[in-house]
Design a protein around this motif. Structure first.
Motif, PDB file in Angstrom:
ATOM      1  N   SER A   1       0.845  -1.546  -4.511  1.00  0.00           N
ATOM      2  CA  SER A   1       1.510  -0.248  -4.434  1.00  0.00           C
ATOM      3  C   SER A   1       1.521   0.387  -5.815  1.00  0.00           C
ATOM      4  O   SER A   1       1.381  -0.298  -6.826  1.00  0.00           O
ATOM      5  N   LYS A   2       1.715   1.706  -5.838  1.00  0.00           N
ATOM      6  CA  LYS A   2       1.674   2.400  -7.128  1.00  0.00           C
ATOM      7  C   LYS A   2       2.840   3.368  -7.271  1.00  0.00           C
ATOM      8  O   LYS A   2       3.424   3.806  -6.276  1.00  0.00           O
ATOM      9  N   ASN A   3       3.141   3.648  -8.537  1.00  0.00           N
ATOM     10  CA  ASN A   3       4.244   4.561  -8.863  1.00  0.00           C
ATOM     11  C   ASN A   3       5.562   4.033  -8.294  1.00  0.00           C
ATOM     12  O   ASN A   3       6.122   4.580  -7.345  1.00  0.00           O
ATOM     13  N   VAL A   4       6.007   2.949  -8.875  1.00  0.00           N
ATOM     14  CA  VAL A   4       7.185   2.232  -8.378  1.00  0.00           C
ATOM     15  C   VAL A   4       8.232   2.149  -9.492  1.00  0.00           C
ATOM     16  O   VAL A   4       7.912   1.745 -10.615  1.00  0.00           O
ATOM     17  N   LEU A   5       9.457   2.523  -9.161  1.00  0.00           N
ATOM     18  CA  LEU A   5      10.582   2.394 -10.094  1.00  0.00           C
ATOM     19  C   LEU A   5      11.618   1.453  -9.499  1.00  0.00           C
ATOM     20  O   LEU A   5      12.099   1.672  -8.387  1.00  0.00           O
TER      21      LEU A   5
ATOM     22  N   TYR B   1       0.838  -1.208   0.000  1.00  0.00           N
ATOM     23  CA  TYR B   1       0.000   0.000   0.000  1.00  0.00           C
ATOM     24  C   TYR B   1       0.880   1.270   0.000  1.00  0.00           C
ATOM     25  O   TYR B   1       0.573   2.251   0.683  1.00  0.00           O
ATOM     26  N   CYS B   2       1.966   1.240  -0.736  1.00  0.00           N
ATOM     27  CA  CYS B   2       2.857   2.403  -0.776  1.00  0.00           C
ATOM     28  C   CYS B   2       2.679   3.162  -2.090  1.00  0.00           C
ATOM     29  O   CYS B   2       2.259   2.602  -3.101  1.00  0.00           O
ATOM     30  N   ASP B   3       3.035   4.411  -2.059  1.00  0.00           N
ATOM     31  CA  ASP B   3       2.976   5.269  -3.242  1.00  0.00           C
ATOM     32  C   ASP B   3       4.323   5.966  -3.384  1.00  0.00           C
ATOM     33  O   ASP B   3       4.838   6.528  -2.414  1.00  0.00           O
ATOM     34  N   HIS B   4       4.856   5.908  -4.609  1.00  0.00           N
ATOM     35  CA  HIS B   4       6.119   6.582  -4.905  1.00  0.00           C
ATOM     36  C   HIS B   4       7.290   5.833  -4.238  1.00  0.00           C
ATOM     37  O   HIS B   4       7.786   6.235  -3.186  1.00  0.00           O
ATOM     38  N   VAL B   5       7.686   4.772  -4.872  1.00  0.00           N
ATOM     39  CA  VAL B   5       8.734   3.890  -4.335  1.00  0.00           C
ATOM     40  C   VAL B   5       9.866   3.795  -5.360  1.00  0.00           C
ATOM     41  O   VAL B   5       9.611   3.556  -6.542  1.00  0.00           O
TER      42      VAL B   5
ATOM     43  N   VAL C   1       2.270  -1.960 -16.177  1.00  0.00           N
ATOM     44  CA  VAL C   1       3.632  -2.377 -15.826  1.00  0.00           C
ATOM     45  C   VAL C   1       4.490  -2.333 -17.085  1.00  0.00           C
ATOM     46  O   VAL C   1       4.056  -2.784 -18.148  1.00  0.00           O
ATOM     47  N   TYR C   2       5.693  -1.806 -16.943  1.00  0.00           N
ATOM     48  CA  TYR C   2       6.619  -1.735 -18.082  1.00  0.00           C
ATOM     49  C   TYR C   2       7.979  -2.258 -17.620  1.00  0.00           C
ATOM     50  O   TYR C   2       8.618  -1.664 -16.754  1.00  0.00           O
TER      51      TYR C   2
ATOM     52  N   VAL D   1       4.185   0.566 -12.574  1.00  0.00           N
ATOM     53  CA  VAL D   1       5.468   0.024 -12.115  1.00  0.00           C
ATOM     54  C   VAL D   1       6.417  -0.058 -13.309  1.00  0.00           C
ATOM     55  O   VAL D   1       6.025  -0.560 -14.377  1.00  0.00           O
ATOM     56  N   VAL D   2       7.623   0.440 -13.136  1.00  0.00           N
ATOM     57  CA  VAL D   2       8.678   0.288 -14.146  1.00  0.00           C
ATOM     58  C   VAL D   2       9.820  -0.515 -13.545  1.00  0.00           C
ATOM     59  O   VAL D   2      10.300  -0.207 -12.448  1.00  0.00           O
TER      60      VAL D   2
END
Lengths: 360, 114
Positions: free
Chosen positions: A221-225, A194-198, A285-286, A258-259
């Motif tokens: 979770s969202k916005n993950v690199l 449940y995290c954002d911006h990782v 997802v990429y 997610v990238v």
């Protein structure tokens, strides 16, 4: 995707030695005090210097950078009591109150684990590894109908626990993990829930021979690199999950945006795996510019009839595989061990809220 | 893909088939080739596929397209085993060889001539 930037922390630093930590002596309270004190002051860096340091669970707080020097070795206790009291977490896609993670955080913003040191999971032979509930599948043990506050598995009086992950922030924003090496985990290694911006970059994981030793599990979770990471794992390497069955549907938080790029999976079950916990969907997802060596599967998609959700808009580009078992695998039925008769292909079942789907 | 035991092993769900997969621009070197069940719309295009076993096994697979694919298989001969009442619309378009062994055209089922 957001415009990812390297996080900034206030310049003040606390060296755990200056707060009384001694090599070879359990320093949980000292390390935690350093984190709490610095966070109260507005944040900064808690330094784990070169040497062998021993601790139980530590909880990161907002604006804290836990930094391990190049020859720092942070060893986690193998005793359940060093992870008490139990905390809110999610194990295999089902919410529980249990040991959480060796490095844990709940509801914090702007936290980091950096440096070139090594983090060692719970010591072998302790109660953490002997009190684990692994006799039946988790959804048969923890009913989704039980209120989460009553799902307490704290290991008191020798009772069951769910294994701590090595690093697992839950409900956090702006999480940054860079450079560290991870060894001897008891369970999944890096698990943002449940995290954002990782951002996870330049991390090395070795869990070869450890059952369920996933490299990293991006969990609802969202916005993950994820970039420049090297994984050798006892289970899946780069893994994307979104909750399990009824409990995952109840929570209903997808893994989204997610990238994964410029990464290497040396060994493991799957190079990049979606599932098998798919309830709230894995989407957007990429994965690109990655190499998978001796993984059992290169690109893997797993779900089961009662898992729900699935995957959508999943893109893979410029992937090289070498000595892989199966280059691509979709396994959407599973085995009778986990789902009983539902693993049988026929008869076709009625489509319901738990029917998963993979597309695009 | 430099080397693998299997290119694709695919088990989807009869009531929830895998849908809308596209694979493009690939070089494949593998021992076994393609085994799939319960698929609807799967495209492999612009690929060079070298396999030691040329068998494609399909069960209830529909809308499968190979386009601009060069198969390097033993004897330059592809074998396709199709089962299941839902299997349909399997097409080899601009491929080498241009159709599997035993097929009179590049499509399954055989399309009526116009």
């Amino acid at each position: 995707m957001p415009d990812f930037k390297r996080p900034v922390f206030p310049s003040r630093t606390i060296d755990i030695r200056k707060s009384g930590a001694k090599q070879g002596v359990l320093a949980t309270a000292i390390i935690q005090h350093c984190i709490d004190q610095l966070s109260t002051q507005g944040g900064g860096t808690v330094l784990i210097p070169d040497g062998d340091w021993f601790t139980g669970r530590i909880s990161l707080k907002s604006n804290i950078n836990l930094h391990l020097s190049g020859d720092a070795r942070l060893h986690f206790s193998g005793d359940v009591k060093d992870y008490q009291p139990a905390v809110f977490t999610r194990s295999e896609g089902i919410e529980v109150i249990s040991l959480g993670a060796c490095i844990y955080a709940e509801g914090q913003d702007n936290i980091a684990i950096t440096g070139k040191g090594t983090i060692y999971g719970p010591k072998q032979g302790g109660t953490v590894r002997s009190q684990v509930m692994d006799s039946i599948v988790i959804e048969d043990f923890v009913s989704y109908k039980t209120p989460v506050k009553n799902r307490v598995y704290d290991g008191k009086n020798g009772g069951y626990i769910f294994l701590p992950m090595l690093i697992s922030p839950i409900n956090c924003t702006r999480v940054f993990i860079e450079g560290v090496s991870l060894e001897n985990t008891a369970f999944w290694n890096i698990v943002p829930i449940y995290c954002d911006h990782v951002i996870i970059r330049g991390v090395t994981v070795n869990s070869v021979g450890i059952p369920r030793g996933d490299g990293m599990d991006i969990s609802s979770s969202k916005n993950v690199l994820i970039e420049y990471c090297t994984l050798s794992c006892g289970d899946d390497c780069f893994t994307l999950k979104a909750g399990r069955g009824e409990d995952g549907l109840r929570v209903n938080i997808p893994t989204d945006h997610v990238v994964i790029r410029n990464c290497l999976a040396i060994k493991g079950h799957g190079g990049v795996t979606c599932g098998s916990e798919t309830a709230a969907m894995i989407k957007n997802v990429y994965v690109h510019n990655c190499v998978f060596e001796k993984t059992n599967v290169g690109i893997r998609f797993k779900t089961r009839r009662p898992r729900g959700g699935g995957g959508d808009s999943l893109y893979y580009e410029n992937i090289r595989m070498y000595q892989t078992g199966k280059a691509f695998q979709w396994d959407m039925l599973g085995s009778t061990v986990y789902v009983g008769d539902l693993a049988a292909r026929l008869p076709a079942r009625e489509i319901g809220p738990l029917t998963p789907a993979f597309k695009t | 893909m430099d080397s693998a035991d299997w290119f694709i092993k695919l088990t989807a769900i009869p009531e929830s088939p895998l849908t809308n997969v596209t694979m493009d621009n690939m070089q494949i070197h593998t021992h076994n080739f393609f085994k799939a069940s319960d698929v609807d719309k799967f495209i492999i295009k612009n690929a060079a596929i070298s396999t030691k076993d040329s068998l494609i096994s399909l069960l209830d697979t529909r809308h499968l397209l190979f386009e601009n694919v060069q198969f390097k298989v033993p004897g330059d001969s592809l074998t396709v085993d199709i089962k299941g009442p839902k299997s349909a619309d399997i097409l080899f378009k601009n491929c080498e060889p241009d159709h599997p062994k035993g097929w009179k055209t590049s499509a399954y089922p055989v399309q009526a001539s116009k």
